[in-house]
Design a protein around this motif. Structure first.
Motif, short mmCIF file in Angstrom:
data_model
loop_
_atom_site.label_atom_id
_atom_site.label_comp_id
_atom_site.label_asym_id
_atom_site.label_seq_id
_atom_site.Cartn_x
_atom_site.Cartn_y
_atom_site.Cartn_z
N GLU A 1 0.80 -1.23 0.00
CA GLU A 1 0.00 0.00 0.00
C GLU A 1 0.83 1.28 0.00
O GLU A 1 0.38 2.31 -0.50
CB GLU A 1 -0.93 0.05 1.22
CG GLU A 1 -2.05 -0.95 1.19
CD GLU A 1 -1.83 -2.08 2.18
OE1 GLU A 1 -2.74 -2.30 2.98
OE2 GLU A 1 -0.75 -2.70 2.15
N VAL A 2 2.00 1.24 0.59
CA VAL A 2 2.76 2.47 0.81
C VAL A 2 4.21 2.25 0.39
O VAL A 2 4.78 1.19 0.65
CB VAL A 2 2.66 2.90 2.30
CG1 VAL A 2 3.04 1.77 3.23
CG2 VAL A 2 3.49 4.13 2.58
N PRO A 3 4.82 3.25 -0.26
CA PRO A 3 6.23 3.10 -0.66
C PRO A 3 7.13 2.91 0.55
O PRO A 3 6.99 3.61 1.56
CB PRO A 3 6.53 4.42 -1.38
CG PRO A 3 5.21 4.96 -1.80
CD PRO A 3 4.24 4.51 -0.75
N LEU A 4 8.05 1.98 0.44
CA LEU A 4 9.01 1.68 1.49
C LEU A 4 10.42 1.90 0.95
O LEU A 4 10.81 1.27 -0.03
CB LEU A 4 8.87 0.24 1.98
CG LEU A 4 9.96 -0.29 2.90
CD1 LEU A 4 9.97 0.45 4.24
CD2 LEU A 4 9.80 -1.80 3.13
N ASP A 5 11.16 2.80 1.59
CA ASP A 5 12.57 3.05 1.22
C ASP A 5 13.46 2.49 2.32
O ASP A 5 13.33 2.89 3.48
CB ASP A 5 12.82 4.53 1.05
CG ASP A 5 12.23 5.08 -0.23
OD1 ASP A 5 12.95 5.10 -1.24
OD2 ASP A 5 11.05 5.48 -0.21
N VAL A 6 14.30 1.55 1.96
CA VAL A 6 15.22 0.92 2.91
C VAL A 6 16.63 1.43 2.68
O VAL A 6 17.15 1.35 1.57
CB VAL A 6 15.20 -0.61 2.77
CG1 VAL A 6 16.08 -1.25 3.84
CG2 VAL A 6 13.77 -1.15 2.87
#
Length: 234
Positions: free
Chosen positions: A225-230
């Motif tokens: 659902e939501v962008p994830l930046d690792v």
């Protein structure tokens, strides 16, 4: 939505890259809706990030800061995430931001904290964070969603509305207050900061296959659902 992986050469470069990306996101949300709610994690790891963020020329007066999770300790306690935020983030330019801690003085009695009352207050009304900064433990927990906590099922239950919940970790000290998975997945942007080979190995295991209770961070990795930046550094 795809997870974006950012490998940087060292801790200093990680802090600068992460701070710049968070600042750009906060600015974008402010320009779009007039204000932004940022939820930050505690522990010792974010101190350098907080130091980098707090001097950036954002519209800090339009930023509300709250916590991803908190320990059930008085605000002045050494383990308090609120104390960490006040000492290391709410300084310099960021002093103009509004801060909403999770442990409030009416619910503190000496060294004892009424966790249920704190949770009830935080959820009435619940303020949904727009941007969330997460960390990850060697046991695969993120926020205070610990694999050995009796409340983990409630925390990862996506039928639950976005909210805080009380958590009692099996091994980690102190009761906790934590955002649930629904709240994390209702954000507009998630950032996860990890470092070192041990956490890289835990992350890689969590990223394989599907979500697994043994590694709660996997639920964040595999959501769409939501962008994830690792951001990871050696």
């Amino acid at each position: 939505m795809a997870m974006r992986w950012h490998a940087v050469p060292d801790a200093a470069a990680q802090v600068q890259a992460l701070a710049a990306s968070i600042a750009n996101t906060l600015t974008h949300v402010i320009e779009e809706q007039g204000s932004v709610c940022l939820a930050v994690s505690g522990g010792r790891s974010p101190i350098a990030l907080f130091a980098a963020l707090r001097v950036l020329p954002l519209r800090w007066a339009d930023v509300s800061i709250t916590l991803v999770d908190e320990r059930a300790v008085p605000p002045g306690h050494a383990d308090s995430n609120a104390r960490l935020v006040r000492e290391h983030l709410l300084q310099d330019a960021a002093a103009a931001a509004r801060f909403f801690p999770l442990v409030l003085s009416p619910h503190v009695h000496g060294e004892s904290v009424d966790v249920d009352a704190c949770v009830a207050t935080a959820n009435d009304p619940f303020q949904q964070p727009d941007v969330v900064i997460l960390g990850m433990g060697d046991d695969g927990h993120t926020a205070s969603l610990f694999p050995d906590a009796p409340e983990l099922n409630d925390g990862i239950d996506r039928t639950q509305a976005p909210a805080y919940l009380p958590v009692r970790p099996g091994a980690a000290p102190h009761r906790r207050i934590s955002l649930n998975l629904s709240a994390l997945c209702a954000a507009r942007r998630l950032f996860l900061s990890i470092s070192g080979p041990v956490k890289r190995g835990v992350f890689d295991e969590a990223a394989q296959g599907g979500a697994q209770r043994a590694l709660p961070v996997s639920y964040v990795i595999h959501q769409r659902e939501v962008p994830l930046d690792v951001y990871w550094s050696t």
